[in-house]
Enzyme design. Structure first.
Site, PDB file in Angstrom:
ATOM      1  N   ARG A 291      27.840 -25.552  -5.644  1.00 38.41           N
ATOM      2  CA  ARG A 291      29.094 -26.192  -6.045  1.00 38.41           C
ATOM      3  C   ARG A 291      30.222 -25.857  -5.074  1.00 38.41           C
ATOM      4  O   ARG A 291      31.202 -26.593  -4.990  1.00 38.41           O
ATOM      5  CB  ARG A 291      29.463 -25.812  -7.485  1.00 38.41           C
ATOM      6  CG  ARG A 291      28.503 -26.447  -8.511  1.00 38.41           C
ATOM      7  CD  ARG A 291      28.903 -26.147  -9.949  1.00 38.41           C
ATOM      8  NE  ARG A 291      28.721 -24.751 -10.298  1.00 38.41           N
ATOM      9  CZ  ARG A 291      27.655 -24.255 -10.924  1.00 38.41           C
ATOM     10  NH1 ARG A 291      26.657 -25.046 -11.290  1.00 38.41           N
ATOM     11  NH2 ARG A 291      27.575 -22.965 -11.190  1.00 38.41           N
TER      12      ARG A 291
ATOM     13  N   GLU B 274      23.265  -9.959 -13.093  1.00 31.93           N
ATOM     14  CA  GLU B 274      23.246  -9.221 -14.354  1.00 31.93           C
ATOM     15  C   GLU B 274      21.913  -8.469 -14.483  1.00 31.93           C
ATOM     16  O   GLU B 274      21.870  -7.295 -14.825  1.00 31.93           O
ATOM     17  CB  GLU B 274      23.432 -10.196 -15.513  1.00 31.93           C
ATOM     18  CG  GLU B 274      23.692  -9.518 -16.837  1.00 31.93           C
ATOM     19  CD  GLU B 274      23.818 -10.508 -17.993  1.00 31.93           C
ATOM     20  OE1 GLU B 274      24.125 -10.062 -19.098  1.00 31.93           O
ATOM     21  OE2 GLU B 274      23.579 -11.715 -17.768  1.00 31.93           O
TER      22      GLU B 274
END
Lengths: 247, 191
Positions: A136, A173
């Protein structure tokens, strides 16, 4: 610029209006209009040039040329940009409120305004390189590069770039990922901007900064459409400033 | 199909574009001469030529949708969309788009892949352009055409920077015209 006549600080989170013209079906969201607000832009208040409309007050911005000459037109542009972003609950997993910029791209004026806001900020800053983070970051970074006369350098996931690359590992994460850049894309001493659609934890952006600095590039600023301030991504950027449109 | 035979014969911009492409041999596997467009993007002048040529071609065609194929289509498509006042619609690999999607499978040399588009991104009757950096077999572009047509859009043309020999002289894909700027760069002593 702590408040404007249209400033909106709302208490509900995770709810917003999305312009119905942008899609037929998909996620429709209920919004409660709070009293004393003009329009229900939930969850985010517009950020102008690094300042946030939060109770902790104004943050000093580094660039002195960011004076508030065009505040009104900037406000209109930013509210339109903000309200064109769609929030999708539980993507990619439960509990996450995903900020979907694809609806912004469906509004040609909002998309143009987004690019214009970045171009206005950077066109006089002798930026040689705009580095966009896959994928993006490509959508915003390439038009910015074109408009300010800079090179566009894609920073990609492993094995996508065909030539010789340098790699930088960064934490997710759970686990790690790798970001790559072509050898020779940038030169030592060049001034660079790093662009992505959104900053969350700052992990990806800080990897991009390290990648560029390893080859001697001067990272002038990181630029994102959206910041999730509660994730404190700014803290991972070290001394590099962050510029966002919506926070 | 090729720009040089389609109004831009002798245009020096096409030569500049061709020369800015880098050929990377044996990527992603032996025998493939990969047309690397990232070197184009490092030359601002050439990047601008590409966008200008596409914008000049499409600006008067009342195109309201530019669909770019992930990820290199994202490097060219948005600038074209912005310049002609169209929406930009990303067509993505599975699992990337967060909202409700439709998907279209297509064949690879070995196996299958899939392209997705958000439901509601395009409306019935809209005129669309599909953009990618390179067209090889046309499998990905065909999938893109199908996605747009399934939502009722009319695909006006598919546009690519480089067109590979696999096309074998086809000038249409699923009946849709193809517009390509340059042929693949050969690896003489380049790069």
């Amino acid at each position: 610029m702590a408040t404007t006549p249209n400033s909106l600080v709302l208490e509900i989170s995770g709810v917003k209006i999305v312009p119905q013209s942008n899609y037929h079906s998909g996620n429709s969201v209920k919004v409660k209009l709070l009293p004393n607000t003009k329009s229900p832009i939930a969850r985010r208040t517009p950020t102008i040039y690094g300042r946030t409309n939060t109770p902790r007050g104004l943050q000093q911005i580094k660039s002195s040329h960011m004076a508030a000459q065009n505040v009104d037109s900037t406000d209109d542009r930013i509210s339109r940009i903000s309200s064109s972003i769609r929030v999708i609950a539980d993507f990619p997993k439960p509990g996450i409120l995903f900020q979907d910029i694809t609806t912004l791209l469906l509004d040609p004026k909002a998309f143009k305004d987004t690019i214009d806001l970045f171009v206005e900020r950077y066109k006089e800053q002798n930026i040689n390189v705009v580095a966009g983070i896959e994928a993006r970051g490509f959508i915003f970074g390439a038009p910015i590069a074109l408009a300010i006369g800079a090179k566009f350098v894609p920073l990609r996931k492993p094995k996508k770039l065909p030539g010789e690359v340098i790699s930088e590992e960064y934490s997710l994460e759970y686990g790690t990922d790798i970001m790559e850049m072509h050898v020779g894309a940038v030169q030592a001493g060049e001034r660079a901007l790093v662009v992505d659609d959104l900053i969350a934890t700052g992990g990806t952006l800080s990897a991009a900064i390290r990648l560029l600095e390893r080859v001697g590039v001067d990272v002038v600023e990181c630029a994102c459409v959206i910041e999730l301030p509660e994730l404190k991504g700014r803290n991972l950027l070290g001394d590099k400033p962050l510029f966002v449109l919506v926070s | 199909m090729f720009a040089s035979k389609n109004g831009l014969k002798g245009d020096p911009r096409l030569e500049a574009i061709s020369e800015a492409i880098r050929v990377v041999p044996h990527f992603p596997k032996p025998g493939i001469m990969f047309q690397d467009i990232t070197t184009l993007l490092l030359d601002h002048k050439v990047f601008k030529y590409i966008v200008d040529i596409f914008v000049d071609r499409y600006k008067n065609m009342t195109i309201s949708v530019v669909a770019g194929i992930e990820a290199r289509g994202f490097m060219f498509g948005p600038s074209i969309a912005l310049a002609i006042g169209a929406k930009f619609v990303p067509l993505r690999k599975p699992g990337k788009l967060p909202g409700k999607v439709i998907y279209q499978a297509y064949e690879l040399e070995y196996g299958e892949d899939c392209l997705e588009m958000h439901i509601g991104a395009v409306q019935e009757g809209e005129k669309a352009l599909v953009i990618d950096d390179v067209v090889a077999t046309g499998g990905t572009l065909s999938a893109a055409i199908k996605l747009l047509e399934r939502m009722g859009a009319e695909v006006v043309e598919c546009a690519c920077v480089v067109g590979l020999p696999e096309l074998k002289g086809q000038s249409r894909l699923n009946g849709k015209p193809l517009y390509i700027l340059v042929e693949p760069r050969e690896i003489e002593n380049c790069c």
